[in-house]
Design a protein around this motif. Sequence first.
Motif, PDB file in Angstrom:
ATOM      1  N   UNK A 133      41.786  28.650  37.495  1.00 24.53           N
ATOM      2  CA  UNK A 133      42.188  28.681  38.902  1.00 24.53           C
ATOM      3  C   UNK A 133      41.308  29.633  39.698  1.00 24.53           C
ATOM      4  N   UNK A 134      40.523  30.443  38.981  1.00 22.79           N
ATOM      5  CA  UNK A 134      39.629  31.381  39.651  1.00 22.79           C
ATOM      6  C   UNK A 134      38.324  30.733  40.087  1.00 22.79           C
ATOM      7  N   UNK A 135      38.130  29.451  39.767  1.00 22.03           N
ATOM      8  CA  UNK A 135      36.860  28.794  40.069  1.00 22.03           C
ATOM      9  C   UNK A 135      36.489  28.862  41.536  1.00 22.03           C
ATOM     10  N   UNK A 136      37.475  28.644  42.417  1.00 19.37           N
ATOM     11  CA  UNK A 136      37.216  28.672  43.861  1.00 19.37           C
ATOM     12  C   UNK A 136      36.744  30.053  44.292  1.00 19.37           C
ATOM     13  N   UNK A 137      37.385  31.093  43.745  1.00 19.65           N
ATOM     14  CA  UNK A 137      37.023  32.453  44.139  1.00 19.65           C
ATOM     15  C   UNK A 137      35.671  32.851  43.553  1.00 19.65           C
ATOM     16  N   UNK A 138      35.351  32.350  42.369  1.00 17.36           N
ATOM     17  CA  UNK A 138      34.040  32.594  41.802  1.00 17.36           C
ATOM     18  C   UNK A 138      32.947  31.983  42.654  1.00 17.36           C
ATOM     19  N   UNK A 139      33.191  30.759  43.138  1.00 20.33           N
ATOM     20  CA  UNK A 139      32.230  30.095  44.010  1.00 20.33           C
ATOM     21  C   UNK A 139      32.083  30.854  45.324  1.00 20.33           C
ATOM     22  N   UNK A 140      33.168  31.382  45.835  1.00 23.44           N
ATOM     23  CA  UNK A 140      33.125  32.166  47.071  1.00 23.44           C
ATOM     24  C   UNK A 140      32.267  33.416  46.886  1.00 23.44           C
ATOM     25  N   UNK A 141      32.383  34.063  45.730  1.00 21.65           N
ATOM     26  CA  UNK A 141      31.568  35.251  45.447  1.00 21.65           C
ATOM     27  C   UNK A 141      30.085  34.897  45.458  1.00 21.65           C
ATOM     28  N   UNK A 142      29.743  33.752  44.896  1.00 26.57           N
ATOM     29  CA  UNK A 142      28.343  33.315  44.871  1.00 26.57           C
ATOM     30  C   UNK A 142      27.860  33.042  46.290  1.00 26.57           C
ATOM     31  N   UNK A 143      28.681  32.401  47.100  1.00 29.46           N
ATOM     32  CA  UNK A 143      28.285  32.078  48.472  1.00 29.46           C
ATOM     33  C   UNK A 143      28.127  33.337  49.326  1.00 29.46           C
ATOM     34  N   UNK A 144      28.968  34.336  49.093  1.00 26.40           N
ATOM     35  CA  UNK A 144      28.849  35.590  49.827  1.00 26.40           C
ATOM     36  C   UNK A 144      27.580  36.344  49.432  1.00 26.40           C
ATOM     37  N   UNK A 145      27.267  36.310  48.131  1.00 25.30           N
ATOM     38  CA  UNK A 145      26.081  37.000  47.640  1.00 25.30           C
ATOM     39  C   UNK A 145      26.374  38.422  47.203  1.00 25.30           C
ATOM     40  N   UNK A 146      25.485  38.986  46.406  1.00 19.06           N
ATOM     41  CA  UNK A 146      25.713  40.297  45.801  1.00 19.06           C
ATOM     42  C   UNK A 146      25.808  41.422  46.828  1.00 19.06           C
ATOM     43  N   UNK A 147      24.980  41.385  47.886  1.00 20.40           N
ATOM     44  CA  UNK A 147      24.999  42.456  48.890  1.00 20.40           C
ATOM     45  C   UNK A 147      26.333  42.508  49.617  1.00 20.40           C
ATOM     46  N   UNK A 148      26.854  41.350  50.018  1.00 22.32           N
ATOM     47  CA  UNK A 148      28.134  41.309  50.723  1.00 22.32           C
ATOM     48  C   UNK A 148      29.282  41.713  49.805  1.00 22.32           C
ATOM     49  N   UNK A 178      25.951  32.952  37.820  1.00 24.77           N
ATOM     50  CA  UNK A 178      27.085  32.747  36.923  1.00 24.77           C
ATOM     51  C   UNK A 178      27.842  34.055  36.698  1.00 24.77           C
ATOM     52  N   UNK A 179      27.097  35.121  36.444  1.00 22.24           N
ATOM     53  CA  UNK A 179      27.726  36.417  36.214  1.00 22.24           C
ATOM     54  C   UNK A 179      28.366  36.960  37.496  1.00 22.24           C
ATOM     55  N   UNK A 180      27.758  36.666  38.652  1.00 22.07           N
ATOM     56  CA  UNK A 180      28.319  37.099  39.925  1.00 22.07           C
ATOM     57  C   UNK A 180      29.663  36.415  40.169  1.00 22.07           C
ATOM     58  N   UNK A 181      29.745  35.124  39.847  1.00 21.74           N
ATOM     59  CA  UNK A 181      31.011  34.398  39.979  1.00 21.74           C
ATOM     60  C   UNK A 181      32.076  35.030  39.095  1.00 21.74           C
ATOM     61  N   UNK A 182      31.694  35.392  37.909  1.00 28.49           N
ATOM     62  CA  UNK A 182      32.640  36.006  36.964  1.00 28.49           C
ATOM     63  C   UNK A 182      33.089  37.373  37.466  1.00 28.49           C
ATOM     64  N   UNK A 183      32.126  38.159  37.985  1.00 32.41           N
ATOM     65  CA  UNK A 183      32.467  39.474  38.533  1.00 32.41           C
ATOM     66  C   UNK A 183      33.370  39.337  39.754  1.00 32.41           C
ATOM     67  N   UNK A 184      33.172  38.257  40.524  1.00 29.47           N
ATOM     68  CA  UNK A 184      33.948  38.047  41.738  1.00 29.47           C
ATOM     69  C   UNK A 184      35.420  37.780  41.492  1.00 29.47           C
ATOM     70  N   UNK A 185      35.785  37.429  40.266  1.00 34.33           N
ATOM     71  CA  UNK A 185      37.201  37.213  39.941  1.00 34.33           C
ATOM     72  C   UNK A 185      37.725  38.325  39.036  1.00 34.33           C
ATOM     73  N   UNK A 186      37.007  39.473  39.046  1.00 32.99           N
ATOM     74  CA  UNK A 186      37.504  40.644  38.327  1.00 32.99           C
ATOM     75  C   UNK A 186      37.196  40.669  36.856  1.00 32.99           C
ATOM     76  N   UNK A 187      36.239  39.872  36.412  1.00 33.79           N
ATOM     77  CA  UNK A 187      35.878  39.866  35.001  1.00 33.79           C
ATOM     78  C   UNK A 187      34.486  40.485  34.837  1.00 33.79           C
ATOM     79  N   UNK A 188      33.739  40.032  33.863  1.00 33.19           N
ATOM     80  CA  UNK A 188      32.428  40.629  33.637  1.00 33.19           C
ATOM     81  C   UNK A 188      32.565  42.085  33.228  1.00 33.19           C
ATOM     82  N   UNK A 189      31.729  42.943  33.831  1.00 34.09           N
ATOM     83  CA  UNK A 189      31.730  44.359  33.488  1.00 34.09           C
ATOM     84  C   UNK A 189      32.439  45.203  34.550  1.00 34.09           C
ATOM     85  N   UNK A 190      33.278  44.580  35.380  1.00 34.56           N
ATOM     86  CA  UNK A 190      33.990  45.308  36.427  1.00 34.56           C
ATOM     87  C   UNK A 190      34.907  46.366  35.822  1.00 34.56           C
TER      88      UNK A 190
END
Length: 211
Positions: free
Chosen positions: A11-26, A59-71
């Motif tokens: 269910x986090x797919x939408x939010x992961x995509x949003x993180x990618x669209x926003x970009x790392x700086x934002x 891919x990693x940015x999407x994962x970080x955007x939903x609170x996973x990865x190395x957050x």
Amino acid sequence: QDIESALANSCNGVFGQLAVELGSAAMKQYADAAGLTESLRVDGIQTASGHFDFDVSENQLAWAGVGQGQDTMCPISMLQYMGAIANGGKAALPHIVDCVTYGSSTKYSASTESTGRLIDADTADAIAEMMHTAVVRTYGEWNFAGLYCGAKTGTAERSDGQAADALMVGFSMDDSYPLAFVVIVEGGGSGSGACAPVVSAVLSACVSELG
């Protein structure tokens, strides 16, 4: 590919995509503005600072955007952020000791100070409503002591192969009980299953104490 598959089936797919669209700086700008990366000083105690690695692949940015990865994040910072969401974008600065008395004399009384704006008011209201919907549709209103609450669960995978740590964060928007909460159950696995009983017991105790 494994990350892509996990996000696609979540269910986090939408939010992961949003993180990618926003970009790392934002993403970094928003995390910093929300106070999620700073170290707080609470009654003289310096807390740990949060860390979000956004300078990564999409891919990693999407994962970080939903609170996973190395957050990583300090629970006190998340508690403060929950207060901001519930309060239109601003929160009370946290403290541990409310007052110190000696006999009938009050030697110290904490003052309530504001964080200033951590999040846009309209955004805070929208997130609060989504988190309340999660309570109604997923977690069960009966777990929140009859209060009008918003909540979100999560898990923190462990590198030692043990069961994930369970997390539930949230707040009450009842004017008589302006509460925010963060519950972590080490090795609890499921956020809702492990944390909801704790949230229920604590909120019920707060309602009883505050009358």
